[in-house]
Every structure is written in structure tokens, then in C-alpha cells.
Design an enzyme around this catalytic site. Sequence first.
Site, PDB file in Angstrom:
ATOM      1  N   SER A   1      -9.606  -1.395   7.411  1.00  0.00           N
ATOM      2  CA  SER A   1      -9.085  -1.193   6.058  1.00  0.00           C
ATOM      3  C   SER A   1      -8.356  -2.364   5.419  1.00  0.00           C
ATOM      4  O   SER A   1      -8.028  -2.303   4.241  1.00  0.00           O
ATOM      5  CB  SER A   1      -8.171   0.029   6.030  1.00  0.00           C
ATOM      6  OG  SER A   1      -8.954   1.177   5.983  1.00  0.00           O
TER       7      SER A   1
ATOM      8  N   SER B   1      -9.632   1.183   3.350  1.00  0.00           N
ATOM      9  CA  SER B   1      -8.824   2.043   2.506  1.00  0.00           C
ATOM     10  C   SER B   1      -7.784   1.289   1.678  1.00  0.00           C
ATOM     11  O   SER B   1      -7.256   1.838   0.716  1.00  0.00           O
ATOM     12  CB  SER B   1      -8.109   3.095   3.355  1.00  0.00           C
ATOM     13  OG  SER B   1      -7.209   2.457   4.250  1.00  0.00           O
TER      14      SER B   1
ATOM     15  N   LYS C   1       0.849  -1.198   0.000  1.00  0.00           N
ATOM     16  CA  LYS C   1       0.000   0.000   0.000  1.00  0.00           C
ATOM     17  C   LYS C   1       0.885   1.248   0.000  1.00  0.00           C
ATOM     18  O   LYS C   1       1.972   1.236   0.602  1.00  0.00           O
ATOM     19  CB  LYS C   1      -0.869  -0.082   1.273  1.00  0.00           C
ATOM     20  CG  LYS C   1      -1.951   0.958   1.436  1.00  0.00           C
ATOM     21  CD  LYS C   1      -2.751   0.643   2.722  1.00  0.00           C
ATOM     22  CE  LYS C   1      -3.853   1.640   2.987  1.00  0.00           C
ATOM     23  NZ  LYS C   1      -4.627   1.305   4.204  1.00  0.00           N
TER      24      LYS C   1
HETATM   25  N1  GLN Z   1     -13.004   3.319   6.900  1.00  0.00           N
HETATM   26  C1  GLN Z   1     -12.440   3.686   8.162  1.00  0.00           C
HETATM   27  C2  GLN Z   1     -12.090   5.155   8.116  1.00  0.00           C
HETATM   28  O1  GLN Z   1     -12.401   5.756   7.158  1.00  0.00           O
HETATM   29  C3  GLN Z   1     -11.241   2.845   8.462  1.00  0.00           C
HETATM   30  C4  GLN Z   1     -10.048   3.210   7.666  1.00  0.00           C
HETATM   31  C5  GLN Z   1      -8.837   2.372   7.982  1.00  0.00           C
HETATM   32  O2  GLN Z   1      -8.929   1.316   8.605  1.00  0.00           O
HETATM   33  N2  GLN Z   1      -7.694   2.906   7.604  1.00  0.00           N
HETATM   34  O3  GLN Z   1     -11.508   5.700   8.983  1.00  0.00           O
END
Ligand code: GLN
Length: 489
Positions: free
Chosen positions: A175, A151, A76
Amino acid sequence: MPFSSLSEIKTRLDNGETTAVEVAQLYLDRIAAHNEQLNAFVHLDAEHVLGQAQASDAHRAKEGARALEGLPIAVKDIFCTQDGPTQCCSNILKDFHAPYDAHVITKLKEAGAVLVGKTNMDEFAMGSSTETSAFGVCRNPWDMDRIPGGSSGGSASAVAAALTPAALGTDTGGSIRQPASLTGITGMKPTYGRVSRRGIIAFASSLDQAGPMTRTVKDAAMITAAIEGHDALDSTTVADAPQLDWLKACEQRDMKGMKIGVPKEYFVEGMDAEVRASVEEALKQCEALGAELVDISLPHTHLAVAAYYVIAPSEASANLSRYDSVRFGHRCDNPEDLLDMYTRSRDEGFGSEVKRRILTGTFALSSGYYDAYYLKAQQVRTLIQQDFTQAFEKVDVIATPTSPITAFKIGEKTDDPLTMYLSDIDTIAVNLAGLPGLSQPCGFAQNLPVGLQWIAPAWREDVLLGAASAYEAATDWHKHVPAAFGGEV
Ligand code: GLN
């Protein structure tokens, strides 16, 4: 056709049936053929990938194979790498080159892995759909009009379409697990403190954790075994964390005597009926494999999303204050004075979701509001942790859906941040409690993948891997690849 797993590649390399260069070339060809459609990779240097593969073949010939020798792994865009840009899919970090490798990147290199480019993500990992990326939306290979989750959507999409056999993601509120679920792959968030966060661009430091996204449970174990461990430069990694035999944990083929807790709070109204049916079917199958299903309650579950959206933005507002355009990152043209430089650079560099988080977090931490919001949220966090502690007095492991819905359409939720925030309703509590969680494919609803989530007590990833391996051995959901990308592995 690509390989079915990292372990298969490892066996073939060990047997001399192929070389790291051939394997790398196969995946580079697949990326060249499909990435334009998917936008899963935001950076790729094919020459550099082949160079690593050549070096790996040479290492194998001269000194023997290391744990991940010659195995391609994508990462990532949140992981700092000395090679190529590290941009966190944000304009504020456009063309940023990190001066050092993240601890996990060093570990992957030391294990002989071949690092394959940077994958797309929500800007600063804030999102559930990869739509907040400054480099364009990433697509779900199961349906190109849909999001791959987020994400870590680029990593998920790349593994699901077999553009890479494995990838690294990060998980702050879901994520790794949510995109794994929405693309039909396996993803694991280790226990908080298991894997070093050094060199991972910080979002919410008390929640962030890196982990593998793979086609099989054993592959997830192989990668975690390589990246975990104490790091003197990350004081939140635990020096005397219980050591696990990662590969042995995956040898379990039945679930005899395993007590699986099924929390009623995770099977709620609003959940897609077909997703519910798939998860219930999976649980029945676990019962047939010898497990005992136990109804449990995690009574504070409904508070998790609200607590998270105070804690995560608060920590993010502090972490993101470092982007001042002085030492690194985007700087606006012709600033009038210092304040103008700060504010205009940040305004130009950050996207709207990141700004929303910074504003919410700054508000929650501001004098006079701290007790009402941040402190309260931390208290709720303790209640959520206690829910799990009590549940684990009765059961070995907990099983839930990973997401109440399947992948949604691109654009469907972008105008409504609150609905987007609910995407992680099944994953967030695990981060708040610091526990390990794993999502694996368990069926399809409306022809889109459904994920089964396993949650274990802290430091017991072996329990997750054991349960997930037994389920995987009895099913073939992990073998499916979307037809346009080859059909099956
Ligand atoms: N979707 C969650 C957020 O927007 C989790 C994101 C993540 O785990 N990085 O914060």
C-alpha cells in the site's frame, strides 16, 4: 510553483529564504485549488496547519532547527492523531477522535514537522485503488478517470500533484509502493519492526508497517530517520536494530560492483508490455552505472498472493473484532438487545470489502479449518522468506517492477475482487518476508507512471536507498508533475 523536494524546502528555510508559514500557505493554496477534483485529503484544518508553522518558525528563531523543522507532511487517515478526526476512511469510525498520537506522529512533531491533514485511503487499508474509502474515490493526477493505487492512494495523489511535498503511508501488502508506482513518486516500506505500529489502526499486525511517500529518495530517508526506532509500547519494534546513517546512504552516485538480482518470476505473462520495457530499460541503465545484473529465481513467488489472502484477513478479522460500538465507533439506532447492537452496528459501519475480509479471515481461523488454511499459509510464508534468504547469498539487492500494470480506470476492477487482489502481485512477498522495499519512478507507459521496485535484506534500507539514489541521480523521472498541476518541479 511548488518546491522540488523536502530537502529543497529545508535548505531554503535554513538559509532564511522562506519561512514555514510561507511554505505551509503555498501548499494550503494548492490544496484549496485542487483537492475538490482529486479528493486526496479527507480532513484539513488550515488554521491548525498555519498555527503549527508559526510555532515552528518561533522554535527555529529561539532554539534552532530540528531535523524536519517547518517541513509539511500529510498523513494517511490510519494514523491516530489527537488533533482532528481519525476515521480510517470507514463509517464505523466516523467522527472518531483518537485520545493519543501514534508513535510516528509524536516523532514527526518532535522533529518539527508541520502535519498537513489526513489523506484518503481504502477503508481500513483494504484495497489497491482507494475505491473502498467511505469518503469517495481518490483520483490519479496523471489521469482523473483513473485510480491512484491503494491503499495509501490519498497520500500518493497528494504528493504526485504537489499538494504536499511528502506524506506518510502504511504498507501491509504493497500500500505504499503500489500507489507510489502508479502516481510516479517514491515510496518506501521499512523492514518490519523498524517503525512502531502503536497508534496505527491495525489491519494485519504481522505485516503492517509505516513509511514515507515523497518526491525523492533522500526525502524518504529523512522521514524514515525521524520516525524509526524502538518503542517500548510496541514489542514488535526491535530494540537493537542495526542503526543506519540514513542520509549518507543516499550519497551513492554510481552502482559500481553492485550485484542486482533480477527474479524471472516477476516478469511474467499478463504484464503490460510497455511496463516491462520501462523496467528493462531501467535495469540496463543500472548496468551502465556499473551494476552487475544477475538472473535469480524466487520459486515460491506464485504462492504469495494466496498466502497473503489467508494471513491478512485472518489477522484483520481478529483486529476488527474491537469495533463493537460499545467503547467507540458507530452505534445503530434503537438496538433491541446486545447482539442486535453488535451485528447491526457492524453491518451499518463496515463496507463490503472489509466485510469480505472479516468473513474470509473468520472462516480461515475457525476450528477444523485452521490447519488447512492459516497454518498452511504460514508454512508458505516461511518458504517465501527462504527464497529471499537464498537469493541474498548471491546478490546485494533485488530489482523488479512494482506493479505489472499502470493505473487502471475507476470502476474497472470493483466487481471482481480477485483481479483487484492481483494488483499487489509484485509487492506482497516483501511483506510476508518482512523485508524493506522501495518503489521509485522509472518511466511512463501509455503516458502513465511506471515504478521500479528495490528489495533488500532485512535492516538494509541503506542498500535500497543507495541503489535508488544512484538511479535517481542518473534520471529525471522524479521531476515530472502532471501538466495540470504544474508540469515539473
Ligand atoms: N492491496 C492489499 C490489500 O488489499 C494491500 C493493502 C495494504 O498494503 N494495506 O490487502
